[in-house]
Design an enzyme around this catalytic site. Structure first.
Site, PDB file in Angstrom:
ATOM      1  N   HIS A 209       0.852  -1.192   0.000  1.00  0.00           N
ATOM      2  CA  HIS A 209       0.000   0.000   0.000  1.00  0.00           C
ATOM      3  C   HIS A 209       0.881   1.232   0.000  1.00  0.00           C
ATOM      4  O   HIS A 209       2.086   1.166   0.251  1.00  0.00           O
ATOM      5  CB  HIS A 209      -0.928  -0.001   1.231  1.00  0.00           C
ATOM      6  N   CYS A 210       0.292   2.378  -0.321  1.00  0.00           N
ATOM      7  CA  CYS A 210       1.003   3.652  -0.151  1.00  0.00           C
ATOM      8  C   CYS A 210      -0.046   4.637   0.361  1.00  0.00           C
ATOM      9  O   CYS A 210      -0.858   4.259   1.195  1.00  0.00           O
ATOM     10  CB  CYS A 210       1.654   4.107  -1.456  1.00  0.00           C
ATOM     11  N   SER A 211      -0.081   5.883  -0.111  1.00  0.00           N
ATOM     12  CA  SER A 211      -1.091   6.789   0.430  1.00  0.00           C
ATOM     13  C   SER A 211      -2.401   6.726  -0.364  1.00  0.00           C
ATOM     14  O   SER A 211      -3.476   6.808   0.203  1.00  0.00           O
ATOM     15  CB  SER A 211      -0.561   8.214   0.503  1.00  0.00           C
ATOM     16  N   GLY A 213      -2.534   4.543  -3.528  1.00  0.00           N
ATOM     17  CA  GLY A 213      -2.534   3.335  -4.349  1.00  0.00           C
ATOM     18  C   GLY A 213      -1.714   3.485  -5.617  1.00  0.00           C
ATOM     19  O   GLY A 213      -1.424   2.502  -6.285  1.00  0.00           O
TER      20      GLY A 213
END
Lengths: 249, 193
Positions: A209-211, A213
């Protein structure tokens, strides 16, 4: 694609062949409308909006449509999921065109119209529903794209309830210092993934995940290239829907 | 063989520079791998251009992902970029680009990015959005054909457009095109790629 077809047509003897290279994205960016096929209006995973006023929808409407007459559209805008494809119809062209432009300006990416509006739908033999309308609720669930993990499964993993899973947070160390990190998660920033591949186990399923996607999607492609069993979360993690435990800095 | 041919054409100074930088990068490795190095460097130099659609660019991670190759051989490569990378704006999601890159330590860095422009087949001219709009507005007789996969056409297509994906035209040929071969025929797809 347009060039290969144009070349083919030329070879077949067509004399007046042109290519609109900028294509559909340039067309809709100009605010010009695009039309959904009737099969898509009928079965596609869309939010179908009937912009007509008053009794008209009761007397006949396209199945699955939600009644939001044009004057209500602005206040109902937040009820429409941002990533949903939206298809609009009315009984007059001005209204749908205005609504199309409003949604585009609001940031909706996939907006289309029903060919010929409600009249066109009926004339082409499209299914019609009549009778009282009991709900104006928008029920739309996104179908997961290729490589995506569902929020439920992802949440299970960070809670430690999904054995043999390795969760990667692809954000920068600075972002994590400020916002915290999910439990059971390892930080490997996107740009470091190629050289830190040895830290990622091959015998476990990997979630990234990131902030929002976007970076997770790119990291996913990098890992799939290297034969990992990997999925990514396409979700803004500040969205209440995420609801994952965070270790605060 | 390959090394010899290339060496003939590259000025000695450049060649030396290449070998030296190659050595500098690998200063930590043992001298046993010294011998095949010049050839390896020359090969790398050849391969340092990537062409294809941009998958995405992350300004936070400072990376660009690009798809190279077609069909089953297609793969996504990730490169880093920095303030010295030229033409960063051409690394735009969904658009085709040509990226020159260089190896720095463990990382591949994009040095120069250029847009990859679609090549028009002979005798085919480009039409811009305003002109196409006007033709449709004036109801000029034409066949407007969407070359994208059917699913994309279904989601949203230009007014009056018919769906003719590339595989369909390849299979059915003129059968799916208008009878009149002199009628204006306009193809479009999902952008420049």
């Amino acid at each position: 694609m347009s060039t290969s077809n144009a070349g083919l047509a030329k070879k077949l003897g067509y004399t007046n062949v042109r290519a609109f290279l900028a294509g559909e994205p340039a067309w809709s960016e100009e605010g010009y409308p695009v039309y959904a096929s009737n099969t898509f209006v009928d079965k596609g995973n869309i939010v179908l909006i009937d912009l007509r006023k008053g009794e008209a929808p009761v007397n006949g409407r396209i199945p699955r449509s939600v009644q939001i007459h044009y004057e209500q559209l602005e206040e109902r805008m937040d009820d429409i999921p941002r990533n949903a494809p939206v298809t609009l119809y009315s009984d007059n062209m001005t209204e749908v065109t205005d609504a199309y432009e409003d949604l585009k300006a609001e940031g909706f990416k996939t907006v289309s119209l029903v060919n010929g509006n409600y009249q066109g739908w009926v004339a082409s033999g499209g299914k019609v529903e009549t009778g009282p309308i009991f709900s104006n609720e928008i029920k739309w669930v996104r179908i997961l794209g290729k490589g995506e993990v569902s929020v439920e499964e992802f949440r299970k993993a960070v809670k430690g309830d999904l054995p043999d899973t390795f969760v990667i947070d692809a954000r920068t160390p600075e972002e994590i210092k400020e916002l915290g990190i999910f439990t059971n998660t390892v930080n490997i920033p996107l740009d470091e993934i190629p050289k830190r591949m040895n830290e990622i186990p091959k015998d476990k399923r990997v979630f990234i995940h990131c902030s929002t996607g976007a970076r997770a999607d790119l990291a996913y492609r990098e890992l799939i290239e290297n034969d990992y069993d990997v999925k990514f979360l396409l979700l803004n993690i500040s969205d209440p829907e995420c609801d994952c435990p965070i270790i605060m800095p | 063989m390959k090394f010899k041919t290339i060496a003939k054409f590259i000025p000695m100074v450049l060649m030396l520079a290449l070998i030296m930088s190659g050595c500098a990068q690998q200063s930590g490795t043992t001298s046993a791998t010294q011998e095949p190095k010049p050839a390896a460097v020359a090969e790398k130099k050849d391969a340092n251009v990537l062409k294809g659609p941009i998958v995405g660019r992350s300004n936070k991670a400072k990376t660009i992902s690009i798809t190279v190759g077609a069909g089953d051989a297609a793969k996504t490569m990730m490169l880093r970029f920095d303030d010295n990378t030229e033409g960063l704006d051409f690394a735009k999601k969904g658009e085709a680009a040509i990226i020159n890159w260089e190896q720095r330590g463990d990382d591949k860095f994009a040095t120069v990015i250029k847009p990859k422009l679609a090549k028009l087949p002979e005798g085919v001219t480009e039409i811009k959005v305003d002109e196409l709009y006007q033709l449709l507005e004036d109801q000029v007789p034409m066949t407007l054909a969407d070359a994208r996969p059917g699913m994309r056409y279904n989601q949203g297509h230009l007014p009056t457009a018919v769906s003719i994906p590339v595989p369909l035209l390849k299979e059915k040929k003129a059968e799916v095109l208008p009878e009149d071969k002199d009628k204006l025929l306009v193809f479009y797809c999902g952008g420049y790629t």
